[in-house]
Design a protein around this motif. Structure first.
Motif, PDB file in Angstrom:
ATOM      1  N   ALA A 167       0.840  -1.202   0.000  1.00  0.00           N
ATOM      2  CA  ALA A 167       0.000   0.000   0.000  1.00  0.00           C
ATOM      3  C   ALA A 167       0.875   1.252   0.000  1.00  0.00           C
ATOM      4  N   ASP A 176      -4.844   7.382  -6.029  1.00  0.00           N
ATOM      5  CA  ASP A 176      -6.266   7.125  -6.297  1.00  0.00           C
ATOM      6  C   ASP A 176      -6.568   5.637  -6.221  1.00  0.00           C
ATOM      7  N   MET A 177      -5.615   4.839  -6.738  1.00  0.00           N
ATOM      8  CA  MET A 177      -5.789   3.396  -6.712  1.00  0.00           C
ATOM      9  C   MET A 177      -5.790   2.887  -5.270  1.00  0.00           C
ATOM     10  N   ARG A 179      -6.888   4.573  -2.646  1.00  0.00           N
ATOM     11  CA  ARG A 179      -8.214   4.887  -2.104  1.00  0.00           C
ATOM     12  C   ARG A 179      -9.236   3.885  -2.589  1.00  0.00           C
ATOM     13  N   SER A 180      -9.180   3.522  -3.892  1.00  0.00           N
ATOM     14  CA  SER A 180     -10.208   2.573  -4.361  1.00  0.00           C
ATOM     15  C   SER A 180      -9.983   1.183  -3.785  1.00  0.00           C
ATOM     16  N   SER A 181      -8.806   0.912  -3.231  1.00  0.00           N
ATOM     17  CA  SER A 181      -8.621  -0.368  -2.526  1.00  0.00           C
ATOM     18  C   SER A 181      -9.000  -0.225  -1.054  1.00  0.00           C
ATOM     19  N   SER A 182      -9.786   0.764  -0.738  1.00  0.00           N
ATOM     20  CA  SER A 182     -10.246   1.106   0.622  1.00  0.00           C
ATOM     21  C   SER A 182      -9.096   1.221   1.622  1.00  0.00           C
ATOM     22  N   ILE A 183      -7.997   1.854   1.190  1.00  0.00           N
ATOM     23  CA  ILE A 183      -6.904   2.148   2.117  1.00  0.00           C
ATOM     24  C   ILE A 183      -6.727   3.667   2.122  1.00  0.00           C
ATOM     25  N   ASN A 184      -6.539   4.221   3.323  1.00  0.00           N
ATOM     26  CA  ASN A 184      -6.389   5.669   3.435  1.00  0.00           C
ATOM     27  C   ASN A 184      -4.940   6.067   3.154  1.00  0.00           C
ATOM     28  N   PHE A 187      -2.789   7.430   5.976  1.00  0.00           N
ATOM     29  CA  PHE A 187      -2.220   6.433   6.875  1.00  0.00           C
ATOM     30  C   PHE A 187      -0.915   5.858   6.313  1.00  0.00           C
TER      31      PHE A 187
END
Lengths: 308, 262
Positions: A167, A176-177, A179-184, A187
């Motif tokens: 990540a 952007d990718m 974020r779309s993997s539901s990682i902030n 962080f």
């Protein structure tokens, strides 16, 4: 010809190169992986040296290492926080933290810009005494540093293949990718900078303890030197797998130190070190760009010939 | 089920560039719906998608996905349930990382310190073979080396690797050459129908807007001006749509692009 001075020169270069390679590995994480050029590196290096020295002076040679690294984590967190949560540009937040750290570092050293560790127990002196009279005499510094570098390479390589490590790499590649993997990405940026600055501070701490002194300028120019080493390493090892690239970063740091030592032998004044590192960074970064411009320039020159 | 209630969004409010992008739009999407969305440039199609996925927070109104109010949730939290593909195939993948690493991030299995396991690899391989692009044998290649069509197909795979509650497709084939676009669209249809994924798709091609899915909505001025499904929709032709648009909006639709584009 007497080669003895060259051997000791080589060993010193190796030791200094390996110590600064910890900072190079920090930039490998922040610059190559996270795509953040962390300009707080100079101040963080000095912070590690200062905190490590002060803790060693208090009589805790072992504790000095984690203490310095923790200070680095805090410094990295502040740099990261400014750029992810406070809307400050990443280069600027590094510069701001670097400036602030100058005051903090003097405060850490007890209102002094110089600390002497000549009579202080450090991780290096502890083992130097133990190895006296054995085959390892005179080599303990090198062994300790080698162990530290090996540990950092292994930890970094393992870490970068975990989900968090992936990540962090993706954050430098395409936020952007992430974020779309539901990682902030906030962080991942913070985590990456905290770890990188822990390594930078470790690097500063080990240099201070090896050379038995800290001054407020110990970290000046580290970011450029480390970048130069990183780019030299990349030229030698290419863009292969992560462990190979990490080893390349270390080799780059050693090569840089050896070339510098040889130049000193050839009567280059010591103060030229920083200019050399600047020039190496310029060549390494702008070289590929200029190379890509060559066909256009050629074309224009040819067109000019035809017209005249 | 997705419930959008009366959402509004004005960009640059109070300035000379102020633009109402969404004007009190409401829409209910049932589970398993495949809705195609058409409308002229600036009608608010992409803005609607960005509101749903949380690129920005709307000025007013409510968005509820599967009973959960997501109106104020940040984008990366919503991404757990919402997959999205853009027109630009470069946006959905990390070019410097391998196919396997991209898929691993999208799949998000294991904890933070978990690594890609053999089972993961087998699973990725199996999924990639569905694309029929030989990507399953190139899992250690950087994604940056793939063509636009391959990257878009991979992004589709990544967006649906964990079944999303909602899939948003924003002209995701428009930047591809016709043959590749056709292939990616076929893949989309297969994946969406096999997994029964609820899906919204923006397209500029009116024919495929009518052919695909079970419902079509037309947007203009930041709102829905026409919503059709079932038997009424099956009888409609592209001509009818153009006439409808003129009737409702009082303008002529930029029909050349819509009729001619793929």
């Amino acid at each position: 010809m007497n080669i003895a001075p060259y051997i000791s020169l080589f060993q010193t270069s190796l030791e200094l190169g390996l110590i600064s390679s910890l900072t190079v590995l920090a930039l490998f994480l922040s610059y190559s992986m996270l795509n953040v050029c962390d300009l707080s590196t100079d101040g963080c290096f000095t912070l590690g040296a200062a905190v490590g020295a002060v803790v060693a002076l208090m009589g805790h040679p072992f504790l000095s290492i984690p203490a310095a690294m923790l200070a680095g984590v805090i410094s990295g967190f502040v740099t990261g926080f400014l750029q992810t949560k406070m809307g400050i540009d990443s280069l600027l937040s590094g510069i701001i933290v670097n400036t602030g750290l100058y005051s903090i570092n003097i405060a850490v050293m007890g209102n002094s810009s110089l600390l002497n560790l000549n009579k202080t127990e450090t991780i290096f002196t502890l083992y130097k005494d133990a190895a006296e009279g054995t085959a390892l005499e005179g080599k303990t510094d090198l062994i300790i540093i080698l162990l530290a570098v090996a540990a950092v390479i292994i930890i970094l390589s393992l870490f970068l293949s975990t989900r968090l490590g992936l990540a962090i790499r993706a954050t430098g590649n395409n936020p952007d990718m992430v974020r779309s993997s539901s990682i902030n990405p906030v962080f991942t940026t913070l985590t990456g900078l905290c770890i990188a600055n822990a390594f930078t501070a470790l690097s500063g701490c080990m240099l201070a303890e090896m050379q038995k002194s800290v001054n407020i300028d110990i970290g000046t120019g580290m970011v450029t030197m480390a970048l130069a080493s990183l780019l030299i390493g990349r030229a030698f090892m290419g863009k292969g797998r992560i462990p190979v690239r990490a080893v390349g970063a270390v080799l780059g740091a050693i090569i840089f130190r050896i070339v510098y030592a040889l130049a000193l032998r050839c009567d280059m004044p010591a103060y030229m070190l920083k200019l050399i590192s600047s020039v190496i960074v310029i060549i390494a970064i702008s070289g590929p760009y200029l190379k890509s411009r060559v066909p256009d320039i050629k074309r224009r020159l040819e067109a000019g010939k035809v017209r005249s | 089920m997705l419930m959008i209630e009366n959402i509004t969004k004005t960009f640059n409010p109070g300035t000379i560039n102020s633009k109402v992008a969404l004007s009190g739009l409401s829409l209910t999407v049932n589970d398993g719906d495949f809705i195609t969305i058409i409308g002229a440039n600036g009608a608010g199609k992409s803005t609607l998608f960005n509101a749903i996925r949380g690129k920005f927070i709307t000025d007013s109104g409510r968005i509820v996905l599967d009973g959960e109010d997501i109106t104020l949730k940040p984008d990366y939290i919503r991404a757990k349930n919402i997959g999205m593909l853009f027109q630009d195939p470069m946006l959905g993948t990390a070019p410097g990382m391998t196919i396997e690493e991209n898929l691993a991030l999208a799949a998000g299995r294991g904890g933070w310190l978990g690594r890609i396991t053999k089972a993961d690899r087998e699973f990725f391989k199996e999924r990639l073979s569905l694309l029929d692009m030989d990507l399953e044998n190139r899992m250690d290649h950087p994604v940056g080396l793939l063509s636009g069509g391959q990257r878009q197909a991979l992004t589709l795979m990544m967006a649906t690797i964990n079944k999303p509650k909602l899939l948003l497709l924003d002209e995701h084939t428009a930047a591809l050459d016709p043959a590749t676009a056709e292939k990616v669209l076929e893949l989309t249809k297969t994946i969406v129908s096999e997994n029964n994924i609820t899906c919204l798709m923006v397209t500029h091609n009116m024919q495929s807007a009518l052919d695909l899915g079970n419902r079509t909505i037309m947007m203009d001025g930041g709102n829905i001006i026409f919503d059709t499904r079932g038997e009424e929709r099956s009888r409609l032709t592209v001509e009818d749509f153009l006439i409808k648009f003129r009737e409702i909006s009082g303008r002529k639709l930029d029909s050349d692009r819509m009729l001619l584009s793929d």
